[in-house]
Design a protein around this motif. Sequence first.
Motif, PDB file in Angstrom:
ATOM      1  N   PRO A   1       1.504  16.035   5.496  1.00  0.00           N
ATOM      2  CA  PRO A   1       0.122  15.517   5.505  1.00  0.00           C
ATOM      3  C   PRO A   1       0.006  14.183   4.764  1.00  0.00           C
ATOM      4  CG  PRO A   1       0.137  17.851   4.977  1.00  0.00           C
ATOM      5  CD  PRO A   1       1.583  17.411   4.974  1.00  0.00           C
ATOM      6  N   ILE A   2      -0.685  13.246   5.382  1.00  0.00           N
ATOM      7  CA  ILE A   2      -0.949  11.935   4.779  1.00  0.00           C
ATOM      8  C   ILE A   2      -2.465  11.759   4.759  1.00  0.00           C
ATOM      9  CG2 ILE A   2      -0.685   9.427   5.007  1.00  0.00           C
ATOM     10  CD1 ILE A   2       1.957   9.873   6.431  1.00  0.00           C
ATOM     11  N   PRO A   3      -3.085  11.803   3.576  1.00  0.00           N
ATOM     12  CA  PRO A   3      -4.549  11.715   3.550  1.00  0.00           C
ATOM     13  C   PRO A   3      -5.087  10.324   3.892  1.00  0.00           C
ATOM     14  CG  PRO A   3      -3.665  12.088   1.321  1.00  0.00           C
ATOM     15  CD  PRO A   3      -2.488  12.003   2.254  1.00  0.00           C
ATOM     16  N   LYS A   4      -6.301  10.332   4.406  1.00  0.00           N
ATOM     17  CA  LYS A   4      -7.057   9.096   4.663  1.00  0.00           C
ATOM     18  C   LYS A   4      -7.036   8.231   3.407  1.00  0.00           C
ATOM     19  CE  LYS A   4     -11.888   8.002   5.842  1.00  0.00           C
ATOM     20  NZ  LYS A   4     -13.132   8.626   6.328  1.00  0.00           N
ATOM     21  N   GLY A   5      -6.852   6.947   3.595  1.00  0.00           N
ATOM     22  CA  GLY A   5      -6.825   6.025   2.457  1.00  0.00           C
ATOM     23  C   GLY A   5      -5.420   5.689   1.975  1.00  0.00           C
ATOM     24  N   THR A   6      -4.417   6.395   2.535  1.00  0.00           N
ATOM     25  CA  THR A   6      -3.027   6.124   2.135  1.00  0.00           C
ATOM     26  C   THR A   6      -2.510   4.882   2.858  1.00  0.00           C
ATOM     27  OG1 THR A   6      -2.667   8.515   1.930  1.00  0.00           O
ATOM     28  CG2 THR A   6      -0.700   7.120   2.037  1.00  0.00           C
ATOM     29  N   ILE A   7      -1.817   4.033   2.127  1.00  0.00           N
ATOM     30  CA  ILE A   7      -1.123   2.911   2.784  1.00  0.00           C
ATOM     31  C   ILE A   7       0.015   3.512   3.600  1.00  0.00           C
ATOM     32  CG2 ILE A   7       0.256   0.829   2.429  1.00  0.00           C
ATOM     33  CD1 ILE A   7      -1.136   0.535  -0.322  1.00  0.00           C
ATOM     34  N   VAL A   8      -0.004   3.290   4.913  1.00  0.00           N
ATOM     35  CA  VAL A   8       1.055   3.853   5.753  1.00  0.00           C
ATOM     36  C   VAL A   8       2.064   2.795   6.197  1.00  0.00           C
ATOM     37  CG1 VAL A   8      -0.020   5.974   6.563  1.00  0.00           C
ATOM     38  CG2 VAL A   8      -0.591   3.820   7.677  1.00  0.00           C
TER      39      VAL A   8
ATOM     40  N   ILE B 159     -10.722   2.701   2.656  1.00  0.00           N
ATOM     41  CA  ILE B 159     -10.447   2.025   1.383  1.00  0.00           C
ATOM     42  C   ILE B 159     -11.073   2.801   0.225  1.00  0.00           C
ATOM     43  CG2 ILE B 159     -11.034  -0.036   0.018  1.00  0.00           C
ATOM     44  CD1 ILE B 159     -10.563  -1.703   2.545  1.00  0.00           C
ATOM     45  N   GLN B 160     -12.263   3.362   0.485  1.00  0.00           N
ATOM     46  CA  GLN B 160     -12.938   4.105  -0.585  1.00  0.00           C
ATOM     47  C   GLN B 160     -12.155   5.350  -1.016  1.00  0.00           C
ATOM     48  OE1 GLN B 160     -16.979   4.582   0.800  1.00  0.00           O
ATOM     49  NE2 GLN B 160     -17.263   2.362   0.741  1.00  0.00           N
ATOM     50  N   CYS B 161     -11.276   5.844  -0.148  1.00  0.00           N
ATOM     51  CA  CYS B 161     -10.443   7.019  -0.490  1.00  0.00           C
ATOM     52  C   CYS B 161      -9.131   6.590  -1.150  1.00  0.00           C
ATOM     53  CB  CYS B 161     -10.102   7.813   0.765  1.00  0.00           C
ATOM     54  SG  CYS B 161     -11.529   8.382   1.695  1.00  0.00           S
TER      55      CYS B 161
ATOM     56  N   GLN C  79      -2.965  -9.062  -5.005  1.00  0.00           N
ATOM     57  CA  GLN C  79      -3.816  -9.121  -3.807  1.00  0.00           C
ATOM     58  C   GLN C  79      -4.015  -7.716  -3.212  1.00  0.00           C
ATOM     59  OE1 GLN C  79      -2.233 -10.739  -0.077  1.00  0.00           O
ATOM     60  NE2 GLN C  79      -3.952 -12.152  -0.081  1.00  0.00           N
ATOM     61  N   ALA C  80      -2.944  -6.944  -3.150  1.00  0.00           N
ATOM     62  CA  ALA C  80      -3.034  -5.581  -2.603  1.00  0.00           C
ATOM     63  C   ALA C  80      -4.013  -4.749  -3.419  1.00  0.00           C
ATOM     64  CB  ALA C  80      -1.648  -4.936  -2.592  1.00  0.00           C
ATOM     65  N   ASN C  81      -3.882  -4.806  -4.732  1.00  0.00           N
ATOM     66  CA  ASN C  81      -4.798  -4.050  -5.603  1.00  0.00           C
ATOM     67  C   ASN C  81      -6.228  -4.538  -5.449  1.00  0.00           C
ATOM     68  OD1 ASN C  81      -3.294  -2.035  -6.980  1.00  0.00           O
ATOM     69  ND2 ASN C  81      -2.252  -3.646  -8.128  1.00  0.00           N
ATOM     70  N   GLY C  82      -6.396  -5.849  -5.344  1.00  0.00           N
ATOM     71  CA  GLY C  82      -7.731  -6.427  -5.201  1.00  0.00           C
ATOM     72  C   GLY C  82      -8.419  -5.946  -3.941  1.00  0.00           C
ATOM     73  N   LEU C  83      -7.666  -5.885  -2.838  1.00  0.00           N
ATOM     74  CA  LEU C  83      -8.234  -5.443  -1.559  1.00  0.00           C
ATOM     75  C   LEU C  83      -8.566  -3.950  -1.589  1.00  0.00           C
ATOM     76  CD1 LEU C  83      -5.855  -7.388   0.854  1.00  0.00           C
ATOM     77  CD2 LEU C  83      -8.340  -7.647   0.748  1.00  0.00           C
ATOM     78  N   LEU C  84      -7.703  -3.169  -2.229  1.00  0.00           N
ATOM     79  CA  LEU C  84      -7.904  -1.716  -2.232  1.00  0.00           C
ATOM     80  C   LEU C  84      -8.993  -1.279  -3.212  1.00  0.00           C
ATOM     81  CD1 LEU C  84      -4.201  -0.537  -1.922  1.00  0.00           C
ATOM     82  CD2 LEU C  84      -5.984  -0.355  -0.198  1.00  0.00           C
ATOM     83  N   THR C  85      -9.237  -2.081  -4.241  1.00  0.00           N
ATOM     84  CA  THR C  85     -10.289  -1.725  -5.197  1.00  0.00           C
ATOM     85  C   THR C  85     -11.621  -2.360  -4.819  1.00  0.00           C
ATOM     86  OG1 THR C  85      -9.663  -3.603  -6.571  1.00  0.00           O
ATOM     87  CG2 THR C  85      -8.704  -1.460  -7.157  1.00  0.00           C
ATOM     88  N   GLY C  86     -11.611  -3.210  -3.803  1.00  0.00           N
ATOM     89  CA  GLY C  86     -12.844  -3.866  -3.390  1.00  0.00           C
ATOM     90  C   GLY C  86     -13.164  -5.105  -4.222  1.00  0.00           C
ATOM     91  N   GLN C  87     -12.280  -5.415  -5.188  1.00  0.00           N
ATOM     92  CA  GLN C  87     -12.513  -6.624  -6.001  1.00  0.00           C
ATOM     93  C   GLN C  87     -12.299  -7.878  -5.162  1.00  0.00           C
ATOM     94  OE1 GLN C  87      -9.785  -5.643  -9.121  1.00  0.00           O
ATOM     95  NE2 GLN C  87     -11.405  -5.031 -10.532  1.00  0.00           N
ATOM     96  N   GLN C  88     -11.451  -7.740  -4.150  1.00  0.00           N
ATOM     97  CA  GLN C  88     -11.233  -8.854  -3.232  1.00  0.00           C
ATOM     98  C   GLN C  88     -11.830  -8.479  -1.882  1.00  0.00           C
ATOM     99  OE1 GLN C  88      -7.295 -10.457  -3.490  1.00  0.00           O
ATOM    100  NE2 GLN C  88      -7.453 -11.503  -1.542  1.00  0.00           N
ATOM    101  N   GLU C  89     -12.636  -9.376  -1.336  1.00  0.00           N
ATOM    102  CA  GLU C  89     -13.332  -9.079  -0.083  1.00  0.00           C
ATOM    103  C   GLU C  89     -12.344  -8.985   1.078  1.00  0.00           C
ATOM    104  OE1 GLU C  89     -17.091 -10.882   2.415  1.00  0.00           O
ATOM    105  OE2 GLU C  89     -16.663 -11.648   0.415  1.00  0.00           O
TER     106      GLU C  89
END
Length: 193
Positions: free
Chosen positions: A24-31, A151-153, A170-180
């Motif tokens: 199982p791979i939950p929603k929000g996982t980087i695949v 992203i919210q998950c 950049q990856a962290n920024g996009l996933l936390t919503g800090q970067q649009e």
Amino acid sequence: MIHPDTELRWIDEQIGYGVFVTKPIPKGTIVWIRCALDITMTPAQVQALGEPYQPIFNHFAYFDSADNAILCWDIARYVNHSCNPAMMPVGEEIEIAVRDLLPGDHLTCDYAYCNIPLQCSCGEPNCRSLVQAADLQTNSSAAAKLTQEAIQCSSQVAQALLPFARNKEQANGLLTGQQELPSYSIFHCPTRL
Ligand SMILES: [Zn+2]
């Protein structure tokens, strides 16, 4: 780099191989994440390799907005298209699961973001038949909603691929919503789609 809980499976003569989920791979996982091992070649480099290499690029590469060919080093190069894809792009270097994925699920993406034109017969109720650049505009609000929900998950699930990001900030920024999230037009290569 494709998520470790996946494997390559033969589908049929028409489709060939595909990538399938093994745990199982939950929603929000980087695949998938673009990593340092993926090969990037400019149009001139692709051309310089000559005719014998062209079918390999046609079959296995995807293309960025500058028409650079990106050849994934692992089974990510076997990911198939679906008009109801299991993953969506978060910027140019990350694809995120947009629903909970179960063992046996076909791990698919949307080739419109890969500059791979396609006559599609994926069988999904929302199949577009023709995958093309215009999809990046016409589907953008639905795609953004799907992606934002995933992203919210992303902070609540294990992220095995995040350490392989070429640009972790950049990856962290996009996933936390800090970067649009950039507009989907960033993917469009005018000479391809
Ligand atoms: Zn389709």
